[in-house]
Motif scaffolding. Structure first.
Motif, PDB file in Angstrom:
ATOM      1  N   LEU A 131       0.799  -1.433  -0.143  1.00  0.00           N
ATOM      2  CA  LEU A 131       0.154   0.240   0.301  1.00  0.00           C
ATOM      3  C   LEU A 131       0.342   1.940  -0.169  1.00  0.00           C
ATOM      4  O   LEU A 131       0.185   2.418  -0.306  1.00  0.00           O
ATOM      5  N   TYR A 132       2.472   1.462   0.824  1.00  0.00           N
ATOM      6  CA  TYR A 132       2.515   2.521   0.511  1.00  0.00           C
ATOM      7  C   TYR A 132       4.302   2.512   0.532  1.00  0.00           C
ATOM      8  O   TYR A 132       5.393   3.336   0.632  1.00  0.00           O
ATOM      9  N   THR A 133       4.955   1.341  -0.503  1.00  0.00           N
ATOM     10  CA  THR A 133       6.017   1.591  -1.457  1.00  0.00           C
ATOM     11  C   THR A 133       5.871   0.784  -2.642  1.00  0.00           C
ATOM     12  O   THR A 133       4.486   0.392  -3.375  1.00  0.00           O
ATOM     13  N   ARG A 134       6.411   1.640  -3.373  1.00  0.00           N
ATOM     14  CA  ARG A 134       6.377   0.496  -4.905  1.00  0.00           C
ATOM     15  C   ARG A 134       7.508  -0.125  -4.865  1.00  0.00           C
ATOM     16  O   ARG A 134       7.460  -0.489  -6.034  1.00  0.00           O
ATOM     17  N   ILE A 135       7.203  -1.228  -3.695  1.00  0.00           N
ATOM     18  CA  ILE A 135       8.712  -2.602  -4.072  1.00  0.00           C
ATOM     19  C   ILE A 135       7.473  -3.501  -4.986  1.00  0.00           C
ATOM     20  O   ILE A 135       5.805  -3.595  -4.684  1.00  0.00           O
ATOM     21  N   PRO A 136       8.369  -3.834  -6.736  1.00  0.00           N
ATOM     22  CA  PRO A 136       7.308  -4.863  -6.754  1.00  0.00           C
ATOM     23  C   PRO A 136       6.827  -6.384  -6.221  1.00  0.00           C
ATOM     24  O   PRO A 136       7.923  -6.374  -5.800  1.00  0.00           O
ATOM     25  N   PRO A 137       5.586  -6.850  -6.563  1.00  0.00           N
ATOM     26  CA  PRO A 137       5.490  -7.728  -5.842  1.00  0.00           C
ATOM     27  C   PRO A 137       6.619  -9.066  -5.797  1.00  0.00           C
ATOM     28  O   PRO A 137       6.458  -9.694  -4.711  1.00  0.00           O
ATOM     29  N   PHE A 138       7.279  -9.138  -7.157  1.00  0.00           N
ATOM     30  CA  PHE A 138       7.426 -10.001  -6.832  1.00  0.00           C
ATOM     31  C   PHE A 138       9.101 -10.447  -5.730  1.00  0.00           C
ATOM     32  O   PHE A 138      10.102 -11.298  -5.606  1.00  0.00           O
ATOM     33  N   VAL A 139       9.789  -9.350  -6.187  1.00  0.00           N
ATOM     34  CA  VAL A 139      10.644  -8.508  -4.900  1.00  0.00           C
ATOM     35  C   VAL A 139      10.408  -8.991  -3.303  1.00  0.00           C
ATOM     36  O   VAL A 139      10.718 -10.046  -2.837  1.00  0.00           O
ATOM     37  N   LEU A 140       8.845  -8.352  -3.274  1.00  0.00           N
ATOM     38  CA  LEU A 140       8.140  -9.252  -1.875  1.00  0.00           C
ATOM     39  C   LEU A 140       8.667 -10.893  -1.764  1.00  0.00           C
ATOM     40  O   LEU A 140       8.955 -11.288  -0.586  1.00  0.00           O
ATOM     41  N   ILE A 141       8.211 -11.124  -3.008  1.00  0.00           N
ATOM     42  CA  ILE A 141       7.715 -12.938  -3.065  1.00  0.00           C
ATOM     43  C   ILE A 141       9.818 -13.232  -2.272  1.00  0.00           C
ATOM     44  O   ILE A 141       9.772 -14.134  -2.017  1.00  0.00           O
ATOM     45  N   LEU A 142      10.656 -12.889  -3.601  1.00  0.00           N
ATOM     46  CA  LEU A 142      11.775 -13.910  -3.352  1.00  0.00           C
ATOM     47  C   LEU A 142      12.994 -13.006  -1.749  1.00  0.00           C
ATOM     48  O   LEU A 142      13.104 -14.549  -1.698  1.00  0.00           O
ATOM     49  N   ALA A 143      11.858 -11.516  -1.459  1.00  0.00           N
ATOM     50  CA  ALA A 143      12.698 -11.631  -0.486  1.00  0.00           C
ATOM     51  C   ALA A 143      11.789 -12.820   0.815  1.00  0.00           C
ATOM     52  O   ALA A 143      12.810 -13.454   2.076  1.00  0.00           O
ATOM     53  N   GLY A 144      10.482 -12.821   0.992  1.00  0.00           N
ATOM     54  CA  GLY A 144      10.025 -13.569   1.786  1.00  0.00           C
ATOM     55  C   GLY A 144      10.594 -15.380   1.959  1.00  0.00           C
ATOM     56  O   GLY A 144      11.420 -16.192   2.436  1.00  0.00           O
ATOM     57  N   LEU A 145      10.435 -15.975  -0.042  1.00  0.00           N
ATOM     58  CA  LEU A 145      11.722 -16.923   0.265  1.00  0.00           C
ATOM     59  C   LEU A 145      13.196 -17.189   1.225  1.00  0.00           C
ATOM     60  O   LEU A 145      13.037 -18.395   1.773  1.00  0.00           O
ATOM     61  N   LEU A 146      13.412 -15.993   0.545  1.00  0.00           N
ATOM     62  CA  LEU A 146      15.251 -16.026   0.987  1.00  0.00           C
ATOM     63  C   LEU A 146      15.573 -16.149   2.568  1.00  0.00           C
ATOM     64  O   LEU A 146      15.944 -16.195   3.090  1.00  0.00           O
ATOM     65  N   ALA A 147      13.967 -14.813   3.146  1.00  0.00           N
ATOM     66  CA  ALA A 147      13.903 -15.330   4.818  1.00  0.00           C
ATOM     67  C   ALA A 147      13.643 -16.506   4.879  1.00  0.00           C
ATOM     68  O   ALA A 147      14.047 -16.981   6.288  1.00  0.00           O
TER      69      ALA A 147
END
Length: 400
Positions: free
Chosen positions: A380-396
């Motif tokens: 809602l408040y950033t322009r981070i692409p969804p695929f970057v969020l998902i990849l970050a979640g997988l790495l975490a």
């Protein structure tokens, strides 16, 4: 002087090849859902190639939004139909869906392999609450667009309550039909437009209906799982208005809550992954189909993915071929335009019900709640692409 047909045909073929190459490039690079897809369609098809004007693209997209099925897929398929007829349209559909479908099929087979070999799926533990965050934000955004009156708000709430209490796939068409009929009664509020006699070519409508009835009948008689999977996805693909965020609750109700083909964790892992892929979100069906036939071995999983993919994409294709020919006349009828408000409101309610149902088991676990909230805030408040969020979640999930 007559044109030289031997010259025209090679030129036309070259044009078709260039168009299909553009479709493949988009299939590999269009992350972010229908809104982003539309912007990239404009850049490549309007500005770069000049296949159509901006007004033609927007009208074509508007038509696909009011039909059941995947909006982006129908838009690009209809463009193929406009340029080269049915044959080019089907090639367009195949190239557009193939990359995402292939990845989601492999993901379904990979999840089953890990489970069979007693390997942990905990690397995806952050993806599951992230998927809920994606669903909530999608529902919120679509709700802001379609809920514009007290009637639409009431319909959305009633649809959410009904879908939450009665978790059966039967509720989906009931809720959508009731929503559309309710607002159709308010057609007097719509602007009156001059009408022209409808000139309808019924072939593709009867093709759509014939496949639906044949699949339902054959599935009931044979009870074969591949046939029933095709019918299940074909029916869902014929009823989903509003894109992937509306498809999600329909698939969850049918394949997790009702038929138990997938566990909730498997469903959420696939839902999170499909957010990180380019191309159509409806490729989620390929993942579900592969896992639904896990007991039939590798060949069975391929077969399950194939029939599920065909089932989810074919209805929208048949319907866009049918309606595209007389849409200019149909949209002039006020009752048609009025019914869309109720259909969209009911679809928003279905999304809300699915989000609540998926979030419930996570509520007692504060780390999952935090991930849901952080995902929502990032979207809602950033322009981070969804695929970057998902990849970050997988790495975490891998390193933590």
């Amino acid at each position: 002087m007559l044109p030289n047909l031997s010259t025209i045909r090679p030129v036309r073929k070259i044009r078709y090849i260039i168009f299909l190459k553009d479709v493949l490039i988009l299939a590999l690079t269009t992350f972010g859902g229908p809104q982003v897809h539309l912007a990239m369609f404009y850049d490549r098809f309007v500005r770069l190639r000049g296949y159509l004007t901006e007004a033609e693209l927007m009208e074509l997209n508007a038509l696909c939004q009011v039909l059941p099925g995947p909006t982006s897929t129908q838009t690009i398929t209809a463009l193929g139909f406009k340029i080269g007829g049915p044959n080019l349209a089907y090639l367009t559909l195949l190239i557009w869906v193939l990359p995402a479908v292939s990845i989601m099929t492999a993901a379904g087979m990979g999840v089953y392999y890990l489970e069979q070999n007693y390997l942990s799926l905990r690397f995806a533990r952050y993806i599951q609450p992230m998927a809920v965050g994606f669903l909530v934000v999608s529902g919120y955004r679509i709700g802001k667009m379609v809920i514009q009156s007290q009637i639409s708000l009431t319909l959305a709430i009633m649809a959410a309550v009904a879908a939450y209490i009665f978790r059966s796939p039967v509720m989906t068409p009931i809720v959508i039909v009731v929503g559309g009929l309710t607002t159709a009664l308010t057609y007097q509020k719509q602007e009156r437009m001059t009408k022209e006699p409808l000139q309808v070519q019924w072939a593709n409508f009867f093709l759509w209906l014939g496949v639906l009835l044949a699949a339902a009948g054959l599935g009931a008689v044979t009870q074969l799982l591949p046939v029933r999977l095709f019918e299940n996805f074909y029916r869902n693909g014929s009823l989903v208005f509003g894109g992937g965020q509306v498809l999600t609750p329909m698939l969850y109700n049918e394949f997790v809550a009702f038929k138990h083909y997938l566990t909730r964790e498997e469903f959420l892992s696939g839902l999170g992954l499909v957010q990180a892929l380019p191309g159509p979100v409806f490729s989620f069906a390929s993942y579900i189909g592969a896992l639904s036939m896990r007991d039939a071995g590798m060949n069975g999983q391929f077969w399950g993915s194939f029939v599920s993919t065909a089932g989810i994409f074919l209805p929208g294709t048949f319907l866009i071929f049918f309606v595209y020919r007389f849409w200019a006349q149909l949209k002039r009828y006020r009752v048609v335009r009025a019914s869309l408000d109720g259909i969209n409101a009911a679809s928003t309610g279905l999304t809300a019900a699915a989000a609540v149902a998926l979030f419930e088991p996570m509520a007692p676990h504060w780390p999952s709640v935090v991930v849901v909230l952080l995902t929502m805030a990032a979207l809602l408040y950033t322009r981070i692409p969804p695929f970057v969020l998902i990849l970050a979640g997988l790495l975490a999930g891998v390193f933590l």
